[in-house]
Design a protein around this motif. Structure first.
Motif, PDB file in Angstrom:
ATOM      1  N   SER A   1      58.739  36.198  36.526  1.00 47.03           N
ATOM      2  CA  SER A   1      58.469  36.337  37.955  1.00 47.03           C
ATOM      3  C   SER A   1      57.025  35.971  38.280  1.00 47.03           C
ATOM      4  CB  SER A   1      58.759  37.770  38.400  1.00 47.03           C
ATOM      5  OG  SER A   1      58.482  37.934  39.775  1.00 47.03           O
ATOM      6  N   LYS A   2      56.093  36.439  37.467  1.00 50.23           N
ATOM      7  CA  LYS A   2      54.675  36.133  37.689  1.00 50.23           C
ATOM      8  C   LYS A   2      54.397  34.646  37.434  1.00 50.23           C
ATOM      9  CE  LYS A   2      51.906  39.477  36.544  1.00 50.23           C
ATOM     10  NZ  LYS A   2      51.316  39.967  37.813  1.00 50.23           N
ATOM     11  N   GLN A   3      55.031  34.086  36.413  1.00 49.24           N
ATOM     12  CA  GLN A   3      54.843  32.670  36.113  1.00 49.24           C
ATOM     13  C   GLN A   3      55.320  31.795  37.265  1.00 49.24           C
ATOM     14  OE1 GLN A   3      53.773  30.487  32.969  1.00 49.24           O
ATOM     15  NE2 GLN A   3      53.578  29.632  35.013  1.00 49.24           N
ATOM     16  N   LYS A   4      56.424  32.165  37.882  1.00 50.41           N
ATOM     17  CA  LYS A   4      56.929  31.394  39.023  1.00 50.41           C
ATOM     18  C   LYS A   4      55.977  31.461  40.204  1.00 50.41           C
ATOM     19  CE  LYS A   4      61.771  32.163  37.753  1.00 50.41           C
ATOM     20  NZ  LYS A   4      63.057  32.773  38.152  1.00 50.41           N
ATOM     21  N   ARG A   5      55.424  32.640  40.466  1.00 49.59           N
ATOM     22  CA  ARG A   5      54.474  32.773  41.574  1.00 49.59           C
ATOM     23  C   ARG A   5      53.267  31.880  41.363  1.00 49.59           C
ATOM     24  NH1 ARG A   5      55.581  38.247  41.182  1.00 49.59           N
ATOM     25  NH2 ARG A   5      53.547  38.782  40.298  1.00 49.59           N
ATOM     26  N   LEU A   6      52.810  31.795  40.124  1.00 47.78           N
ATOM     27  CA  LEU A   6      51.663  30.945  39.823  1.00 47.78           C
ATOM     28  C   LEU A   6      51.981  29.476  40.076  1.00 47.78           C
ATOM     29  CD1 LEU A   6      48.874  30.345  38.671  1.00 47.78           C
ATOM     30  CD2 LEU A   6      49.831  30.552  36.366  1.00 47.78           C
ATOM     31  N   LEU A   7      53.116  29.013  39.597  1.00 46.22           N
ATOM     32  CA  LEU A   7      53.478  27.603  39.745  1.00 46.22           C
ATOM     33  C   LEU A   7      53.693  27.214  41.202  1.00 46.22           C
ATOM     34  CD1 LEU A   7      55.896  27.204  36.704  1.00 46.22           C
ATOM     35  CD2 LEU A   7      53.719  26.018  37.015  1.00 46.22           C
ATOM     36  N   ILE A   8      54.330  28.082  41.967  1.00 45.04           N
ATOM     37  CA  ILE A   8      54.586  27.785  43.367  1.00 45.04           C
ATOM     38  C   ILE A   8      53.319  27.937  44.202  1.00 45.04           C
ATOM     39  CG2 ILE A   8      55.821  28.520  45.443  1.00 45.04           C
ATOM     40  CD1 ILE A   8      57.593  27.052  43.520  1.00 45.04           C
TER      41      ILE A   8
ATOM     42  N   ARG B   1      46.290  39.519  34.739  1.00 43.75           N
ATOM     43  CA  ARG B   1      47.032  39.470  33.471  1.00 43.75           C
ATOM     44  C   ARG B   1      46.532  38.299  32.642  1.00 43.75           C
ATOM     45  NH1 ARG B   1      50.709  42.926  30.693  1.00 43.75           N
ATOM     46  NH2 ARG B   1      51.524  41.678  28.986  1.00 43.75           N
ATOM     47  N   GLN B   2      45.883  38.600  31.517  1.00 45.23           N
ATOM     48  CA  GLN B   2      45.413  37.573  30.600  1.00 45.23           C
ATOM     49  C   GLN B   2      46.587  37.081  29.767  1.00 45.23           C
ATOM     50  OE1 GLN B   2      42.192  36.551  30.554  1.00 45.23           O
ATOM     51  NE2 GLN B   2      42.480  34.998  28.964  1.00 45.23           N
ATOM     52  N   ASN B   3      46.795  35.758  29.780  1.00 47.68           N
ATOM     53  CA  ASN B   3      47.969  35.246  29.074  1.00 47.68           C
ATOM     54  C   ASN B   3      47.847  33.734  28.951  1.00 47.68           C
ATOM     55  OD1 ASN B   3      50.409  35.656  27.768  1.00 47.68           O
ATOM     56  ND2 ASN B   3      51.647  35.484  29.606  1.00 47.68           N
ATOM     57  N   THR B   4      48.808  33.140  28.263  1.00 47.04           N
ATOM     58  CA  THR B   4      48.958  31.690  28.285  1.00 47.04           C
ATOM     59  C   THR B   4      49.951  31.360  29.384  1.00 47.04           C
ATOM     60  OG1 THR B   4      48.509  31.492  25.920  1.00 47.04           O
ATOM     61  CG2 THR B   4      49.623  29.642  26.976  1.00 47.04           C
ATOM     62  N   TRP B   5      49.537  30.496  30.332  1.00 55.15           N
ATOM     63  CA  TRP B   5      50.358  30.181  31.488  1.00 55.15           C
ATOM     64  C   TRP B   5      50.671  28.688  31.525  1.00 55.15           C
ATOM     65  CZ3 TRP B   5      51.819  34.470  34.036  1.00 55.15           C
ATOM     66  CH2 TRP B   5      50.981  35.595  33.969  1.00 55.15           C
ATOM     67  N   LEU B   6      51.830  28.370  32.043  1.00 50.35           N
ATOM     68  CA  LEU B   6      52.147  26.979  32.345  1.00 50.35           C
ATOM     69  C   LEU B   6      51.616  26.681  33.741  1.00 50.35           C
ATOM     70  CD1 LEU B   6      53.647  24.372  31.466  1.00 50.35           C
ATOM     71  CD2 LEU B   6      55.641  25.242  32.720  1.00 50.35           C
ATOM     72  N   ARG B   7      50.842  25.590  33.870  1.00 50.63           N
ATOM     73  CA  ARG B   7      50.225  25.283  35.152  1.00 50.63           C
ATOM     74  C   ARG B   7      50.332  23.795  35.460  1.00 50.63           C
ATOM     75  NH1 ARG B   7      45.086  28.906  36.692  1.00 50.63           N
ATOM     76  NH2 ARG B   7      45.617  27.810  38.619  1.00 50.63           N
TER      77      ARG B   7
ATOM     78  N   THR C   1      44.841  28.388  42.467  1.00 48.40           N
ATOM     79  CA  THR C   1      45.504  29.316  43.379  1.00 48.40           C
ATOM     80  C   THR C   1      44.566  29.585  44.552  1.00 48.40           C
ATOM     81  OG1 THR C   1      44.606  31.290  42.325  1.00 48.40           O
ATOM     82  CG2 THR C   1      46.652  30.407  41.420  1.00 48.40           C
ATOM     83  N   GLY C   2      45.079  30.258  45.571  1.00 50.64           N
ATOM     84  CA  GLY C   2      44.229  30.590  46.710  1.00 50.64           C
ATOM     85  C   GLY C   2      43.055  31.459  46.307  1.00 50.64           C
ATOM     86  N   ASP C   3      43.294  32.448  45.445  1.00 50.78           N
ATOM     87  CA  ASP C   3      42.217  33.324  44.993  1.00 50.78           C
ATOM     88  C   ASP C   3      41.191  32.559  44.175  1.00 50.78           C
ATOM     89  OD1 ASP C   3      43.362  35.468  46.243  1.00 50.78           O
ATOM     90  OD2 ASP C   3      44.290  36.295  44.435  1.00 50.78           O
ATOM     91  N   GLU C   4      41.656  31.649  43.309  1.00 50.82           N
ATOM     92  CA  GLU C   4      40.723  30.860  42.502  1.00 50.82           C
ATOM     93  C   GLU C   4      39.878  29.944  43.385  1.00 50.82           C
ATOM     94  OE1 GLU C   4      43.216  30.479  38.294  1.00 50.82           O
ATOM     95  OE2 GLU C   4      43.571  29.052  39.910  1.00 50.82           O
ATOM     96  N   GLY C   5      40.508  29.352  44.400  1.00 54.08           N
ATOM     97  CA  GLY C   5      39.764  28.499  45.306  1.00 54.08           C
ATOM     98  C   GLY C   5      38.708  29.260  46.075  1.00 54.08           C
ATOM     99  N   ALA C   6      39.058  30.466  46.529  1.00 47.48           N
ATOM    100  CA  ALA C   6      38.096  31.297  47.262  1.00 47.48           C
ATOM    101  C   ALA C   6      36.933  31.706  46.364  1.00 47.48           C
ATOM    102  CB  ALA C   6      38.795  32.533  47.816  1.00 47.48           C
ATOM    103  N   GLU C   7      37.235  32.044  45.113  1.00 51.57           N
ATOM    104  CA  GLU C   7      36.178  32.420  44.175  1.00 51.57           C
ATOM    105  C   GLU C   7      35.272  31.238  43.869  1.00 51.57           C
ATOM    106  OE1 GLU C   7      33.759  34.409  41.461  1.00 51.57           O
ATOM    107  OE2 GLU C   7      35.068  35.126  43.071  1.00 51.57           O
ATOM    108  N   GLN C   8      35.852  30.060  43.747  1.00 57.42           N
ATOM    109  CA  GLN C   8      35.057  28.863  43.502  1.00 57.42           C
ATOM    110  C   GLN C   8      34.117  28.587  44.663  1.00 57.42           C
ATOM    111  OE1 GLN C   8      36.657  24.562  43.337  1.00 57.42           O
ATOM    112  NE2 GLN C   8      36.616  25.195  41.195  1.00 57.42           N
ATOM    113  N   GLU C   9      34.591  28.751  45.896  1.00 58.44           N
ATOM    114  CA  GLU C   9      33.747  28.552  47.077  1.00 58.44           C
ATOM    115  C   GLU C   9      32.648  29.599  47.142  1.00 58.44           C
ATOM    116  OE1 GLU C   9      33.630  26.066  49.312  1.00 58.44           O
ATOM    117  OE2 GLU C   9      35.060  25.131  47.928  1.00 58.44           O
ATOM    118  N   ARG C  10      32.957  30.843  46.774  1.00 56.11           N
ATOM    119  CA  ARG C  10      31.945  31.899  46.757  1.00 56.11           C
ATOM    120  C   ARG C  10      30.835  31.571  45.773  1.00 56.11           C
ATOM    121  NH1 ARG C  10      30.015  35.790  44.028  1.00 56.11           N
ATOM    122  NH2 ARG C  10      31.378  35.348  42.252  1.00 56.11           N
TER     123      ARG C  10
END
Length: 234
Positions: free
Chosen positions: A33-40, A181-187, A198-207
């Protein structure tokens, strides 16, 4: 005052997890479920100027003679959900209405019952999806984690190439943290291997960029003051 309640082991039945259905074609586990959220999620965060449709667990009707197939993830370029998505014919992906199959279908292996390399492969091949990806994080099918099939003519051929030329995206295994969650993810990734954010990663990068720019401004101001120049008058 909180009263402790002790449960007698003889009265408390703990079922064997191996005997429980924790996932199947309609039931997700926490990891998938978490992996799908990341990919989408990263597709919609990073490709905002492109027209596409990406979904998880949405049925695809590829012929009126068979029930729908429900991939874990699909990506279809240059299409979008009809405006009235509550109409019956607009609630899922009907190939004849969208005019083409999705370019990418992806399955995440959570048990040995999905037949991802058998029946599902044949269905997606018949559907003419350009790429079929099987992600097997626990290597339940064989000693491989990732399978990529490319449609050539009317048949799928397995390839070691993870850059999906017809889609303009690639896939990669990425070690890091998503939703704490620290893990190996398919991206998804660009051709240089940079992952879609992701949106959070983009916001952190801008910060971080804003913080670095502020630091550079402060350093420059201090140098000007050391030279006897008031930066506020410039």
């Amino acid at each position: 005052m909180v009263q402790e309640v002790l449960i007698n082991d003889d009265d408390y039945y703990v079922p064997d997890a191996n005997q429980l259905i924790t996932e199947n074609d309609t039931l997700d586990n926490f990891a998938t479920s978490k992996q799908k959220r990341l990919l989408i999620g990263c597709l919609y965060s990073s490709l905002q100027n492109q027209t596409f449709l990406a979904e998880a667990n949405v049925g695809i009707y590829y012929t009126d003679l068979q029930p729908p197939i429900v991939p874990d993830i699909f990506l279809s370029l240059d299409v979008q959900v009809p405006q009235n998505w509550w109409e019956k014919q607009n609630r899922c992906y009907m190939v004849w209405r969208f005019g083409k199959p999705p370019e990418v279908v992806l399955e995440i292996v959570s048990n040995k019952e999905g037949d991802e390399l058998g029946k599902k492969l044949q269905i997606y091949e018949h559907m003419r999806a350009s790429y079929y990806i099987v992600y097997d994080p626990n290597q339940q099918l064989a000693e491989k984690t990732l399978y990529v099939y490319e449609l050539r003519g009317t048949r799928y051929f397995e390839t070691s190439e993870t850059w999906l030329e017809q889609v303009g995206l690639g896939i990669t295994l990425w070690e890091g943290k998503f939703e704490d969650r620290q893990n190996t993810w398919l991206r998804w990734c660009y051709q240089d291997g940079t992952v879609l954010l992701t949106g959070d990663e983009g916001a952190e990068q801008e910060r971080q960029r804003a913080e670095q720019a502020e630091q550079r401004t402060q350093i420059l101001a201090e140098r000007l003051r050391a030279m006897g120049i008031d930066p506020d008058t410039l």
